[in-house]
Design an enzyme around this catalytic site. Structure first.
Site, PDB file in Angstrom:
ATOM      1  N   HIS A 169       0.819  -1.214   0.000  1.00  0.00           N
ATOM      2  CA  HIS A 169       0.000   0.000   0.000  1.00  0.00           C
ATOM      3  C   HIS A 169       0.857   1.271   0.000  1.00  0.00           C
ATOM      4  O   HIS A 169       0.338   2.360  -0.251  1.00  0.00           O
ATOM      5  CB  HIS A 169      -0.979   0.001   1.185  1.00  0.00           C
ATOM      6  CG  HIS A 169      -0.351   0.219   2.524  1.00  0.00           C
ATOM      7  ND1 HIS A 169      -0.069  -0.810   3.392  1.00  0.00           N
ATOM      8  CD2 HIS A 169       0.049   1.350   3.162  1.00  0.00           C
ATOM      9  CE1 HIS A 169       0.457  -0.315   4.500  1.00  0.00           C
ATOM     10  NE2 HIS A 169       0.547   0.982   4.386  1.00  0.00           N
ATOM     11  N   ASP A 186       0.234  -7.742   1.354  1.00  0.00           N
ATOM     12  CA  ASP A 186       0.569  -6.320   1.472  1.00  0.00           C
ATOM     13  C   ASP A 186       2.080  -6.102   1.497  1.00  0.00           C
ATOM     14  O   ASP A 186       2.593  -5.299   2.273  1.00  0.00           O
ATOM     15  CB  ASP A 186      -0.076  -5.702   2.711  1.00  0.00           C
ATOM     16  CG  ASP A 186       0.003  -4.170   2.696  1.00  0.00           C
ATOM     17  OD1 ASP A 186       0.052  -3.598   1.595  1.00  0.00           O
ATOM     18  OD2 ASP A 186       0.040  -3.560   3.777  1.00  0.00           O
ATOM     19  N   GLY A 188      -9.737 -24.277  -5.563  1.00  0.00           N
ATOM     20  CA  GLY A 188     -11.051 -23.830  -6.001  1.00  0.00           C
ATOM     21  C   GLY A 188     -12.178 -24.138  -5.036  1.00  0.00           C
ATOM     22  O   GLY A 188     -13.184 -24.747  -5.436  1.00  0.00           O
ATOM     23  N   VAL A 189     -12.028 -23.722  -3.779  1.00  0.00           N
ATOM     24  CA  VAL A 189     -13.103 -23.920  -2.804  1.00  0.00           C
ATOM     25  C   VAL A 189     -13.291 -22.642  -1.990  1.00  0.00           C
ATOM     26  O   VAL A 189     -12.392 -21.808  -1.892  1.00  0.00           O
ATOM     27  CB  VAL A 189     -12.799 -25.088  -1.836  1.00  0.00           C
ATOM     28  CG1 VAL A 189     -12.730 -26.400  -2.580  1.00  0.00           C
ATOM     29  CG2 VAL A 189     -11.540 -24.825  -1.024  1.00  0.00           C
ATOM     30  N   GLY A 207       3.373   6.671   8.102  1.00  0.00           N
ATOM     31  CA  GLY A 207       4.745   6.840   7.613  1.00  0.00           C
ATOM     32  C   GLY A 207       5.662   5.723   8.059  1.00  0.00           C
ATOM     33  O   GLY A 207       6.730   5.529   7.486  1.00  0.00           O
ATOM     34  N   ASN A 208       5.248   4.976   9.109  1.00  0.00           N
ATOM     35  CA  ASN A 208       6.025   3.824   9.566  1.00  0.00           C
ATOM     36  C   ASN A 208       5.791   2.593   8.696  1.00  0.00           C
ATOM     37  O   ASN A 208       6.547   1.612   8.796  1.00  0.00           O
ATOM     38  CB  ASN A 208       5.649   3.456  11.002  1.00  0.00           C
ATOM     39  CG  ASN A 208       6.493   4.199  12.031  1.00  0.00           C
ATOM     40  OD1 ASN A 208       6.013   5.116  12.680  1.00  0.00           O
ATOM     41  ND2 ASN A 208       7.742   3.815  12.174  1.00  0.00           N
ATOM     42  N   SER A 209       4.743   2.604   7.886  1.00  0.00           N
ATOM     43  CA  SER A 209       4.427   1.441   7.065  1.00  0.00           C
ATOM     44  C   SER A 209       5.619   1.052   6.205  1.00  0.00           C
ATOM     45  O   SER A 209       6.212   1.895   5.526  1.00  0.00           O
ATOM     46  CB  SER A 209       3.232   1.738   6.158  1.00  0.00           C
ATOM     47  OG  SER A 209       2.050   1.883   6.906  1.00  0.00           O
TER      48      SER A 209
END
Length: 377
Positions: free
Chosen positions: A121, A151, A281-282, A223-225
């Protein structure tokens, strides 16, 4: 007689005064040196003394050079309020304008070749990415690959003599261990905060698709991300990713992606440009006490298959809605999150054995693992 005595005393006094003036001018060393006021009231510490017990400056100084600021720029087209008016278009044409949106975050240099781990992000949809090192150097970064489902993202810079963080062993971390968070909160500059590991293996937070967070009370802010969560030896334990807050500021509930997950994503992106995961596919559902009672189950572990994708790997192997998945290649399935992680670790195209429970009878299904479709952005 009295007058003579007064004259003698004045003469002696003047002679002594002249003597002391002469001594001060010609021989200043004989007078005591004045002591500075500060020296009388304070004692300066020895600059070479070791840090006081409980200091984590060695850990911080070891990791801080490898934690960078990431600045991203995204061009945004601004539509003129009259741009849709035919009369306006006839005379002025399209009058859309471009503006720049800037955002900031952090990243961690994990390779001498310039690979940097950060959050997806932080760099999502960025047109330009600039990395600023603590030593003042700047460089344009190139996107290597992203993994929205965890992420995480990997960017790369080309500079010489890059500081590199040491990857830690998050498997040995325990609740109560002291950790430090390093990043660039609110753009004020590189900052170190301290806390402990509050919990391990946090999931079902609905932040990412694959969740296995380290929870900490070390202050993590905007800003720490993408910054580093390190242990007291300066080793990387996780990538700071999110906080729980009703105000936007830190309230002591922060989450970091474990370095074990980050390492797998890093290796996959460097190798293939993206992360390849298994898929059958479940759709699944947690086993609650109510569902266990309804199905007459004597267990509360496993995952109920709520839906099966037509012509998918599970459908072709004979899996049905209502089946309970008990294990994947002999590894027990505790819940839906465990099921998702076990299946994601399978190699597409390979064979896998799924143990299921159907109408109080256990059986095994053999299926060919598919490739997980890309996540929708």
């Amino acid at each position: 007689m009295r007058r003579l005595w007064l004259l003698f005393a004045q003469t002696v006094t003047i002679a002594l005064a002249l003597y002391f003036v002469y001594t001060a001018v010609q021989r200043p060393a004989v007078l005591p040196k004045p002591v500075p006021t500060a020296a009388r009231t304070a004692i300066l510490a020895d600059a070479s003394a070791p840090p006081s017990p409980g200091s984590y400056r060695a850990a911080a100084s070891r990791a801080m050079p490898a934690v960078v600021n990431i600045l991203t720029t995204k061009a945004v087209r601004k539509r003129h309020p009259l741009s849709r008016d035919p009369f306006f278009k006839r005379f002025f044409g399209d009058r859309d304008e471009e503006d720049d949106q800037n955002s900031l975050g952090s990243g961690v240099i994990v390779s001498p070749q310039g690979y940097i781990l950060t959050n997806y992000h932080v760099v999502e949809a960025a047109d330009e990415i600039q990395v600023v090192l603590p030593d003042g150097r700047k460089a344009a970064a190139k996107m290597v690959g992203t993994d929205p489902e965890t992420d995480l993202a990997v960017v790369r810079i080309e500079l010489d003599k890059l500081p590199v963080v040491t990857l830690g062993q998050v498997e040995q971390a325990k609740v109560g261990d002291v950790v430090l968070a390093i990043g660039n909160p609110f753009g004020v500059g590189q900052t170190v905060t301290m806390g402990i590991i509050s919990a391990l293996g946090r999931n079902n937070l609905h932040i990412n698709h694959f969740e296995n967070f380290i929870q900490t009370d070390a202050a993590i802010n905007f800003g720490n991300s993408g910054g580093a969560l390190i242990d007291t030896q300066g080793n990387l334990l996780g990538i700071n990713s999110a906080i729980y807050s009703q105000t936007g500021g830190s309230v002591g509930i922060g989450f970091a992606i474990p370095v074990s997950t980050a390492r797998n994503v890093l290796d996959a992106i460097i190798k293939d440009g993206h992360v390849v995961r298994g898929w059958i596919g479940v759709e699944s559902q947690e086993i609650t006490p109510e569902l266990a009672h309804s199905f007459g189950l004597a267990r509360d572990s496993g995952a109920i298959i709520a839906g099966v994708v037509r012509n998918g790997p599970a459908d072709k192997a004979g899996m049905k809605p209502g089946d309970i998945l008990l294990s994947v290649d002999g590894k027990p399935v505790k819940d839906t999150n465990e099921m998702l992680n076990l299946i994601a670790q399978l190699s597409p195209g390979g064979q896998s054995t799924m143990r299921i429970l159907r109408k109080s009878r256990e059986s095994e299904l053999q299926l060919t693992v598919g490739k997980r479709p890309p996540a929708k952005k």
